[in-house]
Design an enzyme around this catalytic site. Structure first.
Site, PDB file in Angstrom:
ATOM      1  N   LYS A 116       0.598  -1.390   0.196  1.00 39.41           N
ATOM      2  CA  LYS A 116       0.508   0.004  -0.051  1.00 39.41           C
ATOM      3  C   LYS A 116       0.732   1.416   0.040  1.00 39.41           C
ATOM      4  O   LYS A 116       0.781   1.755  -1.003  1.00 39.41           O
ATOM      5  CB  LYS A 116      -0.915   0.358   1.070  1.00 39.41           C
ATOM      6  CG  LYS A 116      -1.300  -1.381   1.502  1.00 39.41           C
ATOM      7  CD  LYS A 116      -2.692  -1.484   0.438  1.00 39.41           C
ATOM      8  CE  LYS A 116      -2.882  -3.163   0.134  1.00 39.41           C
ATOM      9  NZ  LYS A 116      -3.502  -3.446  -0.763  1.00 39.41           N
ATOM     10  N   GLU A 200      -1.284   8.443   7.400  1.00 43.07           N
ATOM     11  CA  GLU A 200      -2.004   9.594   6.795  1.00 43.07           C
ATOM     12  C   GLU A 200      -3.842  10.119   7.367  1.00 43.07           C
ATOM     13  O   GLU A 200      -3.905   9.895   8.182  1.00 43.07           O
ATOM     14  CB  GLU A 200      -3.093   9.036   5.241  1.00 43.07           C
ATOM     15  CG  GLU A 200      -3.432   7.667   5.272  1.00 43.07           C
ATOM     16  CD  GLU A 200      -3.662   7.190   4.063  1.00 43.07           C
ATOM     17  OE1 GLU A 200      -3.361   7.441   3.506  1.00 43.07           O
ATOM     18  OE2 GLU A 200      -5.055   6.245   4.105  1.00 43.07           O
ATOM     19  N   HIS A 235     -16.137  -5.023   5.694  1.00 37.84           N
ATOM     20  CA  HIS A 235     -14.957  -5.301   4.784  1.00 37.84           C
ATOM     21  C   HIS A 235     -16.074  -5.601   3.553  1.00 37.84           C
ATOM     22  O   HIS A 235     -15.148  -6.047   2.667  1.00 37.84           O
ATOM     23  CB  HIS A 235     -13.462  -4.996   4.660  1.00 37.84           C
ATOM     24  CG  HIS A 235     -13.259  -3.563   6.071  1.00 37.84           C
ATOM     25  ND1 HIS A 235     -13.559  -2.349   5.858  1.00 37.84           N
ATOM     26  CD2 HIS A 235     -12.837  -3.984   7.289  1.00 37.84           C
ATOM     27  CE1 HIS A 235     -12.757  -1.768   6.463  1.00 37.84           C
ATOM     28  NE2 HIS A 235     -12.460  -3.179   7.409  1.00 37.84           N
ATOM     29  N   ARG A 291      -7.143  -7.320 -10.270  1.00 38.05           N
ATOM     30  CA  ARG A 291      -7.856  -8.751 -10.558  1.00 38.05           C
ATOM     31  C   ARG A 291      -9.661  -8.097 -11.144  1.00 38.05           C
ATOM     32  O   ARG A 291      -9.683  -7.052 -11.403  1.00 38.05           O
ATOM     33  CB  ARG A 291      -7.935  -9.769  -9.382  1.00 38.05           C
ATOM     34  CG  ARG A 291      -8.936  -8.595  -8.159  1.00 38.05           C
ATOM     35  CD  ARG A 291      -9.677  -9.723  -7.459  1.00 38.05           C
ATOM     36  NE  ARG A 291     -10.601  -8.356  -6.303  1.00 38.05           N
ATOM     37  CZ  ARG A 291      -9.979  -8.412  -5.080  1.00 38.05           C
ATOM     38  NH1 ARG A 291      -8.637  -7.432  -4.916  1.00 38.05           N
ATOM     39  NH2 ARG A 291     -11.149  -7.474  -5.012  1.00 38.05           N
TER      40      ARG A 291
HETATM   41  C1  MV4 Z   1      -9.411   4.703   4.868  1.00 37.84           C
HETATM   42  C2  MV4 Z   1     -10.703   5.280   5.646  1.00 37.84           C
HETATM   43  C3  MV4 Z   1     -10.650   6.609   6.263  1.00 37.84           C
HETATM   44  N1  MV4 Z   1      -9.636   7.332   5.901  1.00 37.84           N
HETATM   45  N2  MV4 Z   1      -8.289   5.578   4.971  1.00 37.84           N
HETATM   46  C4  MV4 Z   1     -10.942   0.101   4.766  1.00 37.84           C
HETATM   47  C5  MV4 Z   1     -10.114  -1.112   4.363  1.00 37.84           C
HETATM   48  C6  MV4 Z   1      -8.562  -0.267   4.336  1.00 37.84           C
HETATM   49  N3  MV4 Z   1      -7.990  -1.044   2.534  1.00 37.84           N
HETATM   50  C7  MV4 Z   1      -8.651   1.197   3.718  1.00 37.84           C
HETATM   51  N4  MV4 Z   1      -9.718   1.247   4.674  1.00 37.84           N
HETATM   52  C8  MV4 Z   1     -10.316   1.957   4.716  1.00 37.84           C
HETATM   53  N5  MV4 Z   1      -9.561   3.228   4.439  1.00 37.84           N
HETATM   54  C9  MV4 Z   1      -8.431   7.232   5.714  1.00 37.84           C
HETATM   55  N6  MV4 Z   1      -7.187   7.599   5.247  1.00 37.84           N
HETATM   56  C10 MV4 Z   1     -11.509   4.098   5.966  1.00 37.84           C
HETATM   57  C11 MV4 Z   1     -11.730   3.250   5.377  1.00 37.84           C
HETATM   58  C12 MV4 Z   1     -12.441   2.634   5.535  1.00 37.84           C
HETATM   59  C13 MV4 Z   1     -13.600   2.235   4.642  1.00 37.84           C
HETATM   60  C14 MV4 Z   1     -13.226   1.869   3.150  1.00 37.84           C
HETATM   61  C15 MV4 Z   1     -13.217   1.925   1.808  1.00 37.84           C
HETATM   62  C16 MV4 Z   1     -14.584   0.730   1.867  1.00 37.84           C
HETATM   63  C17 MV4 Z   1     -15.087   0.820   2.767  1.00 37.84           C
HETATM   64  C18 MV4 Z   1     -14.450   1.290   4.485  1.00 37.84           C
HETATM   65  C19 MV4 Z   1     -14.783   0.615   5.953  1.00 37.84           C
HETATM   66  C20 MV4 Z   1     -14.076   0.814   6.794  1.00 37.84           C
HETATM   67  C21 MV4 Z   1     -13.282   1.900   6.769  1.00 37.84           C
END
Ligand code: MV4
Length: 504
Positions: A116, A200, A235, A291
């Site tokens: 990431k 971040e 998720h 994918r």
């Molecule tokens: C975040 C966020 C808010 N702010 N990053 C969740 C999965 C991971 N790949 C990244 N995720 C998130 N990153 C920042 N800076 C909120 C999430 C997140 C989320 C993102 C996409 C879809 C569903 C989610 C559910 C909870 C938190």
């Protein structure tokens, strides 16, 4: 074109890939675990090979065995679907070593997007918007405290090797930050064997909007528009739609261009998805999925592009038959993931035999299913068994059709999340397109109660159905008895006493 393709996957996506192959006149080879011998996809494939015991680690993840079968069956290419080996760069490399085409992106792109922090660094350098923070691993706490002061709280600490929401934690102020850094680091080490973490700005209530892209091996990249994927639970996406309710032609153009830059800056080819977090008119690169995704059909519907066929043609070396100007967006599509799970009992998986099955149809309905009446849903894998997709000239028509299709759909013998979908499809914030990644948690109570009502209704329907249609069957008495008991337990669940668990 390829003559024969092995599908290193199972369930509905294996069926989807077989369908694409049939239309391209390509022979298909299915591989199955002990639990999947009598699956729908094994029935549809031209050849089938057993690959071992039910647990994925002994079958669908066992790539030595899969590659041996690929060589024995004489395939030109392997399609990995999603999950399992689809983002395993080692597997892509092993395919390459054997002169078998991996139907997916370059190995280097899989590796790069798997980290990431490297993904974010690469995207920022290329000019794709990213969240404020620092694209270097956190080495010492003082440094992190300084950055947090600059970008402002709340901040989020993420594991670079993370995914699926594991290894990320929010700090609301300086007092929480040091603990958060230490705990995320140790989780990252134990879960991924890589303690690299970064910091971040945390967005409190973003939308998850993603852009589908297609790129060929000749440097051509197009985007196929956006998908709104905010409705998710732990998720796991539950409902997706295309386009996002908030999309405008201008925003789509901007996000589409950003996604194309993302693909170009890593010399990407194949189908891919660039995920963004969206908040208050701004969007930020989150991750790239290298994918084909579960929710690809909603994009196929509004663009008319067959993503899986294009993916296969790209792997063969064909040029994209579309330029960006050829891609238009028509109407609205919604996907409900049909899971074998009990939505009123903490969403626990509910595997078993589908005793009676009636699929929906009619105008604006597409069903991508891995099951049939009489099929056994094994307990070893993901609980998603089908995807119900509806479309219409606009969002309202797609919603009305989804409600209608859900009411036609019977998956009896197991517990499905159809009652949960029905309750979302009538909830006001959903109808208003008022969504965020917190949607399900925020509406937990009202959705639970409505789901319970629908579960009772469906159980009665099942009971009446068995009594009417199977009244001469010897098993009817036992089935009806079991259902009556189930209805009683549902009714005894006191809604007022429903107490939501702490979520994450
Ligand atoms: C975040 C966020 C808010 N702010 N990053 C969740 C999965 C991971 N790949 C990244 N995720 C998130 N990153 C920042 N800076 C909120 C999430 C997140 C989320 C993102 C996409 C879809 C569903 C989610 C559910 C909870 C938190």
């Amino acid at each position: 074109m390829f003559k024969k393709i092995l599908i290193a996957n199972r369930g509905e996506i294996a069926v989807r890939i077989i369908r694409a192959c049939k239309e391209l006149d390509i022979k298909t080879v299915a591989v199955y675990s002990e639990a999947d011998e009598h699956s729908l996809y094994t029935a549809l494939a031209d050849e089938c090979y057993s690959i071992g015991e039910a647990p994925a680690s002994k079958s669908y993840l066992n790539y030595e065995k899969i590659l041996k079968i690929a060589e024995k069956a004489g395939v030109d290419a392997i399609h990995p679907g999603y999950g399992f080996l689809s983002e395993n760069s080692k597997f892509a490399e092993e395919c390459d070593n054997r002169n078998i085409e991996f139907i997916g992106p370059p190995i280097r792109a899989i590796e790069l997007m798997g980290s990431k922090i490297n993904a974010k660094k690469t995207m920022k350098k290329a000019g794709v918007p990213v969240l404020p923070g620092r694209e270097e691993p956190i080495e010492d706490e003082q440094e992190a405290i300084k950055i947090a002061k600059e970008i402002g709280y709340p901040v989020i600490i993420k594991a670079s090797a993370g995914g699926g929401g594991i290894g990320m934690s929010v700090a609301n102020d300086e007092s929480e930050l040091v603990d958060t850094i230490q705990s995320t680091k140790s989780i990252a080490q134990s879960a991924f064997g890589d303690s690299t973490i970064f910091i971040e700005k945390y967005l409190e209530k973003p939308r998850h909007i993603e852009i589908q892209i297609l790129a060929d091996k000749h440097g051509n990249v197009i985007h196929l528009g956006d998908r709104e994927c905010s409705i998710q639970r732990r998720h796991q996406k539950v409902i997706e739609e295309a386009p996002s309710p908030i999309m405008t032609p201008e925003l789509r153009e901007k996000m589409g261009e950003a996604a194309k830059i993302a693909a170009k800056c890593i010399d990407y080819y194949s189908a891919g998805t660039v995920e963004f977090l969206y908040n208050a008119g701004e969007f930020y690169f989150l991750e790239m999925n290298t994918r084909v995704q579960v929710e690809h059909p909603i994009t196929e519907i509004i663009t008319g592009v067959d993503i899986v066929k294009e993916q296969i043609k790209i792997a063969y070396g064909n040029k994209l038959p579309y330029e960006q100007k050829d891609i238009t967006f028509n109407g609205h599509a919604i996907e409900c993931r049909i899971n074998a799970e009990d939505s009123v009992n903490d969403f626990i998986p509910s595997p078993g035999k589908i005793k009676h099955y009636r699929s929906p149809g009619g105008p604006g309905v597409r069903l991508d299913s891995g099951v049939y009446g009489g099929a056994e849903i094994p307990p070893y894998y993901d609980s998603m068994v089908a995807k119900l997709i509806t479309f219409g000239k606009n969002r309202e028509e797609a919603i009305v059709r989804m409600r209608r299709a859900l009411s036609e759909y019977m998956v009896f013998g197991i517990i499905s999340n159809i009652p949960f979908h029905k309750s979302v499809l009538e909830e006001q914030d959903f109808l208003d397109g008022n969504l965020s990644t917190h949607y399900i948690v925020e509406h937990e109570k009202v959705l639970h109660d409505k789901t319970l009502d629908y579960a009772v209704e469906i159980a009665y329907e099942e009971k009446r159905f068995i009594e009417k249609v199977f009244r001469d069957d010897k098993k009817t008495v036992a089935l009806v008895g079991g259902l009556s008991a189930y209805i009683t337990t549902l009714k005894n669940k006191d809604k007022k006493q429903y107490c939501p668990k702490e979520n994450e």
